[in-house]
Design an enzyme around this catalytic site. Structure first.
Site, PDB file in Angstrom:
ATOM      1  N   LYS A 218     -59.376  95.115  33.386  1.00 23.46           N
ATOM      2  CA  LYS A 218     -59.644  95.149  31.947  1.00 23.46           C
ATOM      3  C   LYS A 218     -60.063  93.769  31.448  1.00 23.46           C
ATOM      4  O   LYS A 218     -59.341  92.791  31.595  1.00 23.46           O
ATOM      5  CB  LYS A 218     -58.386  95.601  31.196  1.00 23.46           C
ATOM      6  CG  LYS A 218     -58.480  95.473  29.677  1.00 23.46           C
ATOM      7  CD  LYS A 218     -59.487  96.438  29.078  1.00 23.46           C
ATOM      8  CE  LYS A 218     -59.583  96.260  27.563  1.00 23.46           C
ATOM      9  NZ  LYS A 218     -58.326  96.562  26.861  1.00 23.46           N
ATOM     10  N   HIS A 220     -60.624  91.674  28.178  1.00 25.34           N
ATOM     11  CA  HIS A 220     -60.183  91.719  26.773  1.00 25.34           C
ATOM     12  C   HIS A 220     -60.498  90.401  26.088  1.00 25.34           C
ATOM     13  O   HIS A 220     -60.236  89.321  26.632  1.00 25.34           O
ATOM     14  CB  HIS A 220     -58.680  92.004  26.698  1.00 25.34           C
ATOM     15  CG  HIS A 220     -58.226  92.435  25.341  1.00 25.34           C
ATOM     16  ND1 HIS A 220     -58.182  91.575  24.266  1.00 25.34           N
ATOM     17  CD2 HIS A 220     -57.796  93.633  24.875  1.00 25.34           C
ATOM     18  CE1 HIS A 220     -57.749  92.224  23.203  1.00 25.34           C
ATOM     19  NE2 HIS A 220     -57.508  93.480  23.548  1.00 25.34           N
ATOM     20  N   HIS A 247     -63.317  95.103  26.349  1.00 31.23           N
ATOM     21  CA  HIS A 247     -63.114  94.880  24.909  1.00 31.23           C
ATOM     22  C   HIS A 247     -63.833  93.567  24.631  1.00 31.23           C
ATOM     23  O   HIS A 247     -63.390  92.508  25.063  1.00 31.23           O
ATOM     24  CB  HIS A 247     -61.610  94.815  24.627  1.00 31.23           C
ATOM     25  CG  HIS A 247     -61.236  94.364  23.255  1.00 31.23           C
ATOM     26  ND1 HIS A 247     -60.110  94.846  22.616  1.00 31.23           N
ATOM     27  CD2 HIS A 247     -61.778  93.466  22.387  1.00 31.23           C
ATOM     28  CE1 HIS A 247     -59.992  94.256  21.433  1.00 31.23           C
ATOM     29  NE2 HIS A 247     -61.006  93.413  21.281  1.00 31.23           N
ATOM     30  N   HIS A 321     -52.674  92.015  17.127  1.00 31.36           N
ATOM     31  CA  HIS A 321     -53.348  90.878  17.752  1.00 31.36           C
ATOM     32  C   HIS A 321     -52.735  89.540  17.363  1.00 31.36           C
ATOM     33  O   HIS A 321     -53.394  88.503  17.448  1.00 31.36           O
ATOM     34  CB  HIS A 321     -54.851  90.934  17.467  1.00 31.36           C
ATOM     35  CG  HIS A 321     -55.513  92.058  18.193  1.00 31.36           C
ATOM     36  ND1 HIS A 321     -55.804  91.998  19.539  1.00 31.36           N
ATOM     37  CD2 HIS A 321     -55.868  93.302  17.797  1.00 31.36           C
ATOM     38  CE1 HIS A 321     -56.338  93.142  19.924  1.00 31.36           C
ATOM     39  NE2 HIS A 321     -56.379  93.950  18.880  1.00 31.36           N
ATOM     40  N   ASP A 361     -54.884 104.012  22.775  1.00 28.59           N
ATOM     41  CA  ASP A 361     -54.584 102.608  22.437  1.00 28.59           C
ATOM     42  C   ASP A 361     -53.130 102.511  21.964  1.00 28.59           C
ATOM     43  O   ASP A 361     -52.816 101.924  20.935  1.00 28.59           O
ATOM     44  CB  ASP A 361     -55.543 102.077  21.371  1.00 28.59           C
ATOM     45  CG  ASP A 361     -55.773 100.574  21.478  1.00 28.59           C
ATOM     46  OD1 ASP A 361     -55.049  99.908  22.232  1.00 28.59           O
ATOM     47  OD2 ASP A 361     -56.677 100.064  20.799  1.00 28.59           O
TER      48      ASP A 361
END
Length: 569
Positions: A218, A220, A247, A321, A361
């Site tokens: 992944k 990100h 992402h 975040h 998610d």
């Protein structure tokens, strides 16, 4: 001598047959039975005075000589390949046959043998689907797994190691943590798989994670999704046959969407929350859904676009975040990701088959138990706003239903290299199945099977004289306990990790299976009913989205199906 029976009486006894229509929950979606595998007059049904009795619908055939372990009788299968009525035979934890069950000694046309060892699950009047797959999991807490299972999800793929701040925001698991997580998976009735971190400019650390058991990598933005990291990660993925999920860079610090497309170099990649509210080049990451090598997906907080979508996203984003409401730059970062124009366009891009997958998610802006609900709410909203799809051939919504069920079953399985095992109701695949009452379709399953055994179901008071008295709620069943748990579900890893002796090194009880065909063998064209690649343009000032020149816009929903009517609390 034949006996005539009305359609209503037949449906009440054996479930709907060819030409009958069924409404899905409280939506405006109606499916029509395309084919019935039964022989009229030879239907099998269990119960007092019914057919499946010794010498009648039940044969003398042993399991060793061909009788199946379980038959789901007269079920209405809803899958991407068809909407059909059939008996489904299960054996050794897999789907053995789809056809006509019974006793070949007394009945014609039998393709599934019922013997004394055969268990029966009554599928009359029920819908049968493949277990769902959620390909965007933040493993923040183990309780997510039970929540997902009870919603009809049987496979979860993601990353993380608990409520660490890296996991709260990203799905990137380090090598040591991958092994600890795989060890923990023996406790959970769910097919599970892990993503390693893909953010590195040199390959050694990424290879280390693949060898530790990561079945995907992944990229990100919170770890730096730079062109160099993208190129390095995809190069490692190509070597080891694992998928890459991305992402992208919301702030456009290391480049714009065109730079990311350039760094990908035409290689296959799975783009998470491609609309952008979940993160990605602002304001035009949505453009990449027109790339033939990009498999675009959505996460469920933007599914579908409603009057509440924009308002709830800002706070969610700040928490997920690790942003501060007292820092203006953090607020600006959050606000740049939330655009009503691109969210509205996302609805339509799903409806035309340009977005291929829906995932959750989980706890990182998404709701782990609402993948199916949000998918069908989107389908319903689009039917109400856009009418019938051009591909429909009858007075039904069969094609639209096939398009949308693909988004959380077979398409994520294809994208992540699991489709040889899960994702559809096909002979030879794992019997990870979900049974639904049509009135509760997509909302509350009636039964969830893992590897052919019942793992979860709503159940009443265990001290009651029958199973139905209140309190009725979801409870784990026998496939969720003991060795049945570890024999009923699996963990997906890389082939390289198996070759390096991962199973022996960890000594886990669950079977470890390798993903495969995640790279050049698949592309956007592999996404069933969801492979459209329109040319996407985004106005940098108004954020209006156009596909092949057509403006994509729709109103937010003020009311949704599958919502408060089904949930008291």
């Amino acid at each position: 001598m034949s006996y005539k029976i009305s359609r209503a009486a037949y449906a009440n006894m054996f479930g709907p047959t060819t030409g009958d229509k069924v409404r899905l929950a409280d939506t405006e979606l109606f499916i029509e039975v395309e084919k019935d595998f039964t022989t009229y007059g030879e239907e099998v049904k269990f119960g007092g005075g019914k057919v499946i009795r010794d010498g009648m619908g039940q044969s003398q055939v042993t399991r060793a000589n061909g009788a199946v372990d379980t038959v789901i009788t007269n079920a209405l299968i809803v899958d991407t390949w068809g909407i059909v009525k059939a008996d489904v035979g299960l054996k050794n934890g897999r789907i053995a046959a789809i056809g006509k069950a019974g006793n070949p000694d007394t009945q014609p046309g039998i393709t599934i043998i019922i013997g004394p060892s055969t268990e029966i699950i009554a599928g009359e009047g029920k819908i049968l689907t493949a277990g769902g797959m959620d390909a965007h999991i933040h493993f923040i807490c183990p309780q997510q797994i039970e929540e997902a299972l009870m919603s009809g999800v049987t496979t979860m793929l993601g990353g993380g190691s608990g409520p660490a701040h890296g996991t709260l925001a990203t799905t990137c698991t380090g090598a040591w943590h991958i092994e600890r997580m795989i060890e923990s998976f023996d406790a959970f009735p769910m097919n599970l798989a892990l993503a390693g971190k893909g953010n590195a400019s040199l390959p050694a650390a990424l290879e280390e994670m693949v060898l530790a058991g990561a079945c995907s990598l992944k990229l990100h933005e919170d770890w730096g999704t730079t062109p160099a990291a993208i190129d390095c990660c995809l190069s490692v993925a190509d070597e080891y046959d694992v998928q890459v999920m991305i992402h992208t860079d919301t702030l456009n610090e290391s480049g714009f969407v065109e730079d990311t497309i350039g760094a990908i170099k035409g290689r296959t990649i799975h783009a998470f929350h491609t609309e952008g509210a979940g993160g990605g080049h602002a304001p035009d990451i949505i453009k990449i859904c027109g790339q033939s090598n990009v498999i675009p997906s959505s996460t469920n907080p933007t599914r579908p676009y409603t009057v509440n979508t924009i308002a709830e996203h800002l706070d969610m984003l700040m928490v997920c975040h690790h942003l501060s409401p007292s820092i203006p730059e953090d607020i600006a970062f959050a606000e740049s990701r939330i655009r009503k124009e691109t969210i509205a366009a996302e609805d339509i891009l799903h409806d035309i088959g340009a977005f291929s997958i829906i995932s959750s998610d989980s706890q990182a802006m998404g709701r782990v138990g609402e993948v199916a609900i949000r998918t069908w709410q989107t389908a319903d909203k689009m039917k109400r706003q856009r009418g019938r799809l051009a591909q429909e051939t009858g007075d039904n919504d069969n094609f639209r239903v096939k398009r949308y069920i693909a988004k959380y079953t077979i398409n994520p399985a294809i994208a992540q290299g699991l489709s040889h095992e899960v994702g559809s109701i096909e002979v030879g695949k794992r019997a990870d199945l979900v049974i639904w009452n049509p009135a509760f379709f997509g909302v509350k399953p009636e039964m969830v099977l893992l590897g052919g055994s019942i793992a979860a179901a709503p159940m009443g008071d265990p001290n009651a004289s029958i199973p139905t008295p209140q309190p009725m709620h979801y409870r784990p069943m026998f496939a969720a306990y003991g060795k049945s748990l570890t024999n009923s579900s699996v963990t997906f890893v890389s082939q390289a990790s198996l070759d390096a002796g991962l199973a022996g090194r960890l000594g886990v009880a669950k079977k470890l299976l390798a993903v495969k065909n995640t790279r050049g063998g698949i592309s956007k064209a592999s996404m069933i009913h969801n492979s459209l690649t329109p040319h996407i343009e985004v106005d940098p000032e108004t954020y209006e989205v156009r596909a092949d020149g057509e403006l994509l816009t729709c109103e937010p929903a003020t009311v949704l199906p599958m919502a408060q009517r089904y949930f008291l609390f």
